[in-house]
Structures are given as structure tokens and as C-alpha cells.
Design a protein around this motif. Structure first.
Motif, PDB file in Angstrom:
ATOM      1  N   ALA A  87      16.684   5.844  -7.401  1.00 57.50           N
ATOM      2  CA  ALA A  87      17.652   6.682  -6.682  1.00 57.50           C
ATOM      3  C   ALA A  87      18.747   7.167  -7.632  1.00 57.50           C
ATOM      4  O   ALA A  87      19.160   8.329  -7.570  1.00 57.50           O
ATOM      5  N   ALA A  88      19.191   6.290  -8.527  1.00 56.51           N
ATOM      6  CA  ALA A  88      20.210   6.684  -9.500  1.00 56.51           C
ATOM      7  C   ALA A  88      19.667   7.733 -10.462  1.00 56.51           C
ATOM      8  O   ALA A  88      20.348   8.709 -10.794  1.00 56.51           O
ATOM      9  N   ARG A  89      18.443   7.543 -10.899  1.00 58.20           N
ATOM     10  CA  ARG A  89      17.819   8.506 -11.823  1.00 58.20           C
ATOM     11  C   ARG A  89      17.631   9.850 -11.126  1.00 58.20           C
ATOM     12  O   ARG A  89      17.848  10.905 -11.713  1.00 58.20           O
ATOM     13  N   HIS A  90      17.235   9.819  -9.860  1.00 63.21           N
ATOM     14  CA  HIS A  90      17.069  11.043  -9.072  1.00 63.21           C
ATOM     15  C   HIS A  90      18.405  11.773  -8.964  1.00 63.21           C
ATOM     16  O   HIS A  90      18.471  12.987  -9.154  1.00 63.21           O
ATOM     17  N   ALA A  91      19.464  11.044  -8.661  1.00 63.17           N
ATOM     18  CA  ALA A  91      20.783  11.661  -8.532  1.00 63.17           C
ATOM     19  C   ALA A  91      21.247  12.260  -9.854  1.00 63.17           C
ATOM     20  O   ALA A  91      21.814  13.351  -9.888  1.00 63.17           O
ATOM     21  N   ALA A  92      20.981  11.565 -10.945  1.00 60.31           N
ATOM     22  CA  ALA A  92      21.452  12.021 -12.253  1.00 60.31           C
ATOM     23  C   ALA A  92      20.656  13.199 -12.800  1.00 60.31           C
ATOM     24  O   ALA A  92      21.227  14.092 -13.422  1.00 60.31           O
ATOM     25  N   GLU A  93      19.356  13.219 -12.560  1.00 61.50           N
ATOM     26  CA  GLU A  93      18.513  14.245 -13.191  1.00 61.50           C
ATOM     27  C   GLU A  93      18.090  15.367 -12.263  1.00 61.50           C
ATOM     28  O   GLU A  93      17.879  16.484 -12.720  1.00 61.50           O
ATOM     29  N   ILE A  94      17.949  15.084 -10.983  1.00 68.20           N
ATOM     30  CA  ILE A  94      17.412  16.103 -10.085  1.00 68.20           C
ATOM     31  C   ILE A  94      18.517  16.709  -9.231  1.00 68.20           C
ATOM     32  O   ILE A  94      18.663  17.925  -9.194  1.00 68.20           O
ATOM     33  N   LEU A  95      19.299  15.879  -8.569  1.00 72.38           N
ATOM     34  CA  LEU A  95      20.374  16.426  -7.744  1.00 72.38           C
ATOM     35  C   LEU A  95      21.442  17.111  -8.598  1.00 72.38           C
ATOM     36  O   LEU A  95      21.988  18.146  -8.203  1.00 72.38           O
ATOM     37  N   GLY A 136       0.783  -1.220   0.000  1.00 73.07           N
ATOM     38  CA  GLY A 136       0.000   0.000   0.000  1.00 73.07           C
ATOM     39  C   GLY A 136       0.821   1.279   0.000  1.00 73.07           C
ATOM     40  O   GLY A 136       0.303   2.363   0.215  1.00 73.07           O
ATOM     41  N   ARG A 137       2.136   1.154  -0.243  1.00 79.06           N
ATOM     42  CA  ARG A 137       3.016   2.327  -0.263  1.00 79.06           C
ATOM     43  C   ARG A 137       3.935   2.256  -1.479  1.00 79.06           C
ATOM     44  O   ARG A 137       4.149   1.204  -2.059  1.00 79.06           O
ATOM     45  N   PHE A 138       4.478   3.400  -1.856  1.00 84.60           N
ATOM     46  CA  PHE A 138       5.437   3.497  -2.945  1.00 84.60           C
ATOM     47  C   PHE A 138       6.819   3.745  -2.368  1.00 84.60           C
ATOM     48  O   PHE A 138       6.980   4.562  -1.452  1.00 84.60           O
ATOM     49  N   PHE A 139       7.813   3.056  -2.907  1.00 84.61           N
ATOM     50  CA  PHE A 139       9.182   3.172  -2.438  1.00 84.61           C
ATOM     51  C   PHE A 139      10.122   3.371  -3.627  1.00 84.61           C
ATOM     52  O   PHE A 139       9.911   2.811  -4.698  1.00 84.61           O
ATOM     53  N   LEU A 140      11.159   4.127  -3.399  1.00 83.43           N
ATOM     54  CA  LEU A 140      12.175   4.375  -4.413  1.00 83.43           C
ATOM     55  C   LEU A 140      13.033   3.120  -4.578  1.00 83.43           C
ATOM     56  O   LEU A 140      13.442   2.508  -3.588  1.00 83.43           O
ATOM     57  N   THR A 141      13.299   2.716  -5.803  1.00 79.28           N
ATOM     58  CA  THR A 141      14.188   1.585  -6.065  1.00 79.28           C
ATOM     59  C   THR A 141      15.612   2.121  -6.259  1.00 79.28           C
ATOM     60  O   THR A 141      15.827   3.334  -6.327  1.00 79.28           O
ATOM     61  N   ALA A 142      16.563   1.217  -6.388  1.00 77.74           N
ATOM     62  CA  ALA A 142      17.940   1.633  -6.650  1.00 77.74           C
ATOM     63  C   ALA A 142      18.027   2.377  -7.979  1.00 77.74           C
ATOM     64  O   ALA A 142      18.736   3.388  -8.099  1.00 77.74           O
ATOM     65  N   ALA A 143      17.279   1.904  -8.973  1.00 78.03           N
ATOM     66  CA  ALA A 143      17.255   2.581 -10.276  1.00 78.03           C
ATOM     67  C   ALA A 143      16.651   3.980 -10.142  1.00 78.03           C
ATOM     68  O   ALA A 143      17.108   4.930 -10.773  1.00 78.03           O
TER      69      ALA A 143
END
Length: 74
Positions: free
Chosen positions: A62-70, A53-60
Motif C-alpha cells: 500500500a505504501a509503495r502504491h501510494a508513493a509510485e502510482i498515486l 488462494g487469493r492475493f492481498f496487498l500488504t502495508a508495504a
């Protein structure tokens, strides 16, 4: 050339909100949440996992977040 599908601004925002939620994840989307389509798309892309019932960030995700957002902030 990009090897990953483009993420719309709304999907990047949903990914960032999920990142900020940490290990608690985000509750299952309901009609009141504006990012329902984005969370569904992120699940399809493998960036987000839906369990218990919840959404969680996967390793992929987290990598996409680091590459595109951070990266954009630094």
C-alpha cells in the motif's frame, strides 16, 4: 538513490489492480491471467501476500502504491 527495486510498468499495473480489489483481494493466478509473473515478483518483494488462494496487498504494498502510482496521478 532508490532504496527499492524498480517495478516494471506491468508490475505497477498489477499492484494497482490489487489495490482496486480492496479487501476482497484477487484470485490465485492461473494461466489465463497475464500478470502471473508480476504477482509472484510482488510477493517476493513483500508488497503482496498470498493466502487462502487469493492475493492481498500488504502495508508495504500500500505504501509503495501510494508513493509510485498515486503520486504519479496527483
Amino acid at each position: 538513490m532508490w532504496s527499492e527495486p524498480y517495478l516494471e510498468t506491468c508490475c505497477r499495473a498489477a499492484l494497482h489492480r490489487l489495490f482496486l480489489s480492496g479487501t476482497a483481494g484477487r484470485p490465485e493466478a492461473d494461466a489465463a491471467m497475464k500478470d502471473v509473473p508480476c504477482l509472484a515478483r510482488l510477493v517476493q518483494l513483500g508488497c503482496v501476500e498470498h493466502r487462502g488462494g487469493r492475493f492481498f496487498l500488504t502495508a508495504a504494498g500500500a505504501a509503495r502504491h501510494a508513493a509510485e502510482i498515486l503520486r504519479a496521478r496527483g
